[in-house]
Design an enzyme around this catalytic site. Structure first.
Site, short mmCIF file in Angstrom:
data_model
loop_
_atom_site.label_atom_id
_atom_site.label_comp_id
_atom_site.label_asym_id
_atom_site.label_seq_id
_atom_site.Cartn_x
_atom_site.Cartn_y
_atom_site.Cartn_z
N TYR A 14 0.83 -1.21 0.00
CA TYR A 14 0.00 0.00 0.00
C TYR A 14 0.86 1.27 0.00
O TYR A 14 0.49 2.28 -0.61
CB TYR A 14 -1.00 -0.01 1.17
CG TYR A 14 -2.20 -0.88 0.85
CD1 TYR A 14 -3.21 -0.42 0.02
CD2 TYR A 14 -2.29 -2.19 1.33
CE1 TYR A 14 -4.30 -1.22 -0.31
CE2 TYR A 14 -3.36 -3.00 1.00
CZ TYR A 14 -4.36 -2.52 0.18
OH TYR A 14 -5.43 -3.32 -0.17
N VAL B 194 -10.03 3.67 -4.89
CA VAL B 194 -9.54 4.15 -3.59
C VAL B 194 -8.51 5.26 -3.80
O VAL B 194 -7.78 5.61 -2.87
CB VAL B 194 -8.92 2.97 -2.78
CG1 VAL B 194 -9.98 1.94 -2.43
CG2 VAL B 194 -7.77 2.29 -3.54
N HIS C 97 -15.21 1.58 -1.44
CA HIS C 97 -14.12 0.74 -0.92
C HIS C 97 -13.07 1.55 -0.16
O HIS C 97 -11.93 1.10 -0.02
CB HIS C 97 -13.47 -0.05 -2.07
CG HIS C 97 -14.39 -1.07 -2.69
ND1 HIS C 97 -14.18 -1.63 -3.93
CD2 HIS C 97 -15.54 -1.63 -2.22
CE1 HIS C 97 -15.16 -2.49 -4.19
NE2 HIS C 97 -16.00 -2.50 -3.18
N CYS D 263 -6.05 3.15 12.40
CA CYS D 263 -5.49 2.14 13.28
C CYS D 263 -6.34 0.89 13.17
O CYS D 263 -7.57 0.96 13.25
CB CYS D 263 -5.48 2.66 14.72
SG CYS D 263 -5.05 1.36 15.89
C1 BJW Z 1 -10.81 0.03 -18.77
C2 BJW Z 1 -9.67 0.74 -19.06
C3 BJW Z 1 -9.85 1.97 -19.67
C4 BJW Z 1 -9.02 -1.06 -18.14
N1 BJW Z 1 -11.08 2.40 -19.91
N2 BJW Z 1 -12.03 0.47 -19.03
C5 BJW Z 1 -21.60 -12.61 -3.40
C6 BJW Z 1 -21.17 -13.66 -4.17
C7 BJW Z 1 -19.85 -14.08 -4.09
C8 BJW Z 1 -18.93 -13.47 -3.24
C9 BJW Z 1 -19.37 -12.43 -2.48
C10 BJW Z 1 -20.69 -12.02 -2.54
N3 BJW Z 1 -20.86 -10.97 -1.70
C11 BJW Z 1 -19.65 -10.71 -1.12
C12 BJW Z 1 -18.74 -11.59 -1.57
C13 BJW Z 1 -17.31 -11.66 -1.19
C14 BJW Z 1 -16.47 -10.60 -1.86
C15 BJW Z 1 -16.51 -10.75 -3.37
O1 BJW Z 1 -17.14 -10.01 -4.09
N4 BJW Z 1 -15.79 -11.72 -3.90
C16 BJW Z 1 -15.72 -11.91 -5.35
C17 BJW Z 1 -14.27 -11.83 -5.81
C18 BJW Z 1 -16.36 -13.22 -5.69
N5 BJW Z 1 -16.88 -9.28 -1.46
C19 BJW Z 1 -16.51 -8.76 -0.29
O2 BJW Z 1 -15.85 -9.40 0.50
C20 BJW Z 1 -16.97 -7.35 0.05
N6 BJW Z 1 -17.52 -7.34 1.36
C21 BJW Z 1 -18.74 -7.77 1.63
O3 BJW Z 1 -19.53 -8.07 0.76
O4 BJW Z 1 -19.01 -7.84 2.97
C22 BJW Z 1 -20.09 -8.67 3.39
C23 BJW Z 1 -19.75 -10.12 3.08
C24 BJW Z 1 -18.48 -10.61 3.32
C25 BJW Z 1 -18.15 -11.94 3.01
C26 BJW Z 1 -19.11 -12.77 2.44
C27 BJW Z 1 -20.38 -12.26 2.17
C28 BJW Z 1 -20.69 -10.92 2.51
C29 BJW Z 1 -15.78 -6.42 0.09
C30 BJW Z 1 -15.19 -6.18 -1.25
C31 BJW Z 1 -13.99 -5.26 -1.10
C32 BJW Z 1 -13.22 -5.10 -2.40
N7 BJW Z 1 -12.02 -4.44 -2.14
C33 BJW Z 1 -11.06 -4.20 -3.22
C34 BJW Z 1 -9.72 -3.78 -2.63
C35 BJW Z 1 -9.74 -2.33 -2.16
C36 BJW Z 1 -8.42 -1.88 -1.66
C37 BJW Z 1 -7.34 -1.94 -2.71
O5 BJW Z 1 -7.47 -1.34 -3.78
O6 BJW Z 1 -6.35 -2.62 -2.44
O7 BJW Z 1 -11.59 -3.23 -4.12
S1 BJW Z 1 -10.87 -5.64 -4.28
C38 BJW Z 1 -10.70 -4.74 -5.78
O8 BJW Z 1 -11.78 -5.07 -6.66
C39 BJW Z 1 -10.87 -3.26 -5.39
C40 BJW Z 1 -11.73 -2.77 -6.51
O9 BJW Z 1 -12.43 -1.60 -6.11
C41 BJW Z 1 -12.64 -3.94 -6.79
C42 BJW Z 1 -13.26 -3.92 -8.12
O10 BJW Z 1 -12.30 -3.97 -9.13
P1 BJW Z 1 -12.53 -3.17 -10.48
O11 BJW Z 1 -12.61 -1.73 -10.21
O12 BJW Z 1 -13.66 -3.77 -11.21
O13 BJW Z 1 -11.13 -3.40 -11.22
P2 BJW Z 1 -10.63 -4.63 -12.14
O14 BJW Z 1 -9.15 -4.54 -12.17
O15 BJW Z 1 -11.24 -5.90 -11.73
O16 BJW Z 1 -11.23 -4.31 -13.58
C43 BJW Z 1 -10.80 -3.20 -14.34
C44 BJW Z 1 -11.73 -3.08 -15.53
O17 BJW Z 1 -11.39 -1.89 -16.23
C45 BJW Z 1 -11.60 -4.23 -16.54
O18 BJW Z 1 -12.90 -4.65 -16.92
C46 BJW Z 1 -10.85 -3.61 -17.73
O19 BJW Z 1 -11.25 -4.15 -18.99
C47 BJW Z 1 -11.30 -2.17 -17.62
N8 BJW Z 1 -10.38 -1.19 -18.17
N9 BJW Z 1 -8.56 -0.04 -18.66
C48 BJW Z 1 -12.14 1.60 -19.59
N10 BJW Z 1 -8.77 2.73 -20.00
ZN ZN Z 2 -5.11 2.73 17.83
#
Ligand code: BJW
Ligand code: ZN
Length: 243
Positions: A68, A104, A120, A128
């Site tokens: 990070y 983020v 997110h 902390c």
């Molecule tokens: C372009 C481009 C250009 C490139 N122009 N386009 C239901 C079913 C199954 C699982 C779950 C569920 N509900 C919850 C879950 C568990 C989990 C989850 O979703 N897992 C899946 C992987 C299956 N979710 C969670 O745990 C969430 N919490 C939650 O639901 O709590 C309650 C709960 C917990 C446990 C079980 C059940 C309920 C929390 C999710 C937190 C995500 N955090 C992150 C990290 C943040 C910190 C960091 O950055 O380090 O957030 S993960 C990461 O993914 C980050 C992003 O915001 C997020 C989404 O990614 P994003 O933005 O889509 O990026 P990419 O890289 O995937 O895609 C980029 C896209 O851009 C691509 O399509 C390219 O083609 C495109 N692109 N250049 C236009 N120029």
């Molecule tokens: Zn503290």
């Protein structure tokens, strides 16, 4: 493509309420790697999905903190791109436009959007992990540094897998997306819940859902329109056609 852009621009021009859901692709043209891009250099040996978890932080706090710290530096040097700026412009032309971001990096705000819903968290804030206080400064002696109040490890104020999203942000996002007449879904793979369900909510409520991405995603077959291309080109093009 050009007539589709014009059609989408016409929809936008008529809409009172527009929701914009953004993901990592939005910032790709600012030089911020997307979440599922291959990491570079030292970090190429790690998968982001394996680092962005509370378990990884408990097991390897130094590795996670340093990852990070590296990303914070990268984001600190990055600038908003033409896509971010086009959304600022669009916000002045639509009666009610709200950006909901999974990013983020704070680049929407740095481009000039006053109110952004961050699902997110924000990498540039540090908290902390024990007492939850927001911390502004720390000494770099240890990785991760310790909280001066309770001695807990400091961590980025982001949402890791398995953690809950900020309640208010998610509630507002559901309200805004649910009430939108047009929803733009920009640069997200649509793989991470609950954010991935927001476009489906918009569709279920009758919104015109426009996806902007380089490649199709699981949302594409259901989207009302798919605009293929980089956000930094498609969004400015769309705004130009609004007049
Ligand atoms: C372009 C481009 C250009 C490139 N122009 N386009 C239901 C079913 C199954 C699982 C779950 C569920 N509900 C919850 C879950 C568990 C989990 C989850 O979703 N897992 C899946 C992987 C299956 N979710 C969670 O745990 C969430 N919490 C939650 O639901 O709590 C309650 C709960 C917990 C446990 C079980 C059940 C309920 C929390 C999710 C937190 C995500 N955090 C992150 C990290 C943040 C910190 C960091 O950055 O380090 O957030 S993960 C990461 O993914 C980050 C992003 O915001 C997020 C989404 O990614 P994003 O933005 O889509 O990026 P990419 O890289 O995937 O895609 C980029 C896209 O851009 C691509 O399509 C390219 O083609 C495109 N692109 N250049 C236009 N120029
Ligand atoms: Zn503290």
């Amino acid at each position: 493509m050009s007539s589709l852009l014009t059609q989408v621009a016409q929809r936008l021009g008529r809409a009172q309420r527009v929701a914009v859901l953004t993901g990592a692709g939005m910032s790709a043209e600012s030089g911020v790697p997307t979440f599922r891009d291959a990491q570079t250099g030292f970090w190429s040996r790690f998968k982001p999905e394996d680092l962005a978890t509370p378990e990884a932080f408990a097991r390897q706090p130094e590795v996670v903190w340093n990852w990070y710290a590296w990303r914070r530096e990268l984001v600190g040097k990055a600038e908003p791109n033409p896509g971010h700026r086009a959304l600022v412009d669009l916000a002045t032309r639509v009666p009610a436009l709200q950006v909901v971001t999974q990013n983020v990096d704070g680049l929407h705000q740095r481009a000039g959007l006053a109110r952004v819903i961050e699902l997110h968290g924000n990498l540039m804030r540090t908290i902390c992990s024990r007492c939850g206080r927001t911390v502004e400064t720390w000494t770099a002696e240890a990785s991760p540094p310790r909280c001066l109040t309770c001695n807990g490890w400091l961590r980025p104020d982001v949402v890791w897998f398995g953690e809950s999203l900020p309640h208010d942000a998610l509630t507002q996002a559901v309200e805004i997306v649910g009430a939108a007449e047009v929803a733009l879904v920009v640069g997200t793979s649509g793989l991470v819940e609950p954010a991935a369900s927001l476009p489906r909510l918009a569709l279920a409520r009758g919104a015109f859902v426009v996806e902007i991405n380089l490649t199709p995603t699981p949302l594409t077959p259901q989207a009302s329109a798919f605009l293929a291309g980089p956000a930094g080109e498609v969004l400015p093009d769309l705004v130009t056609r609004l007049a």
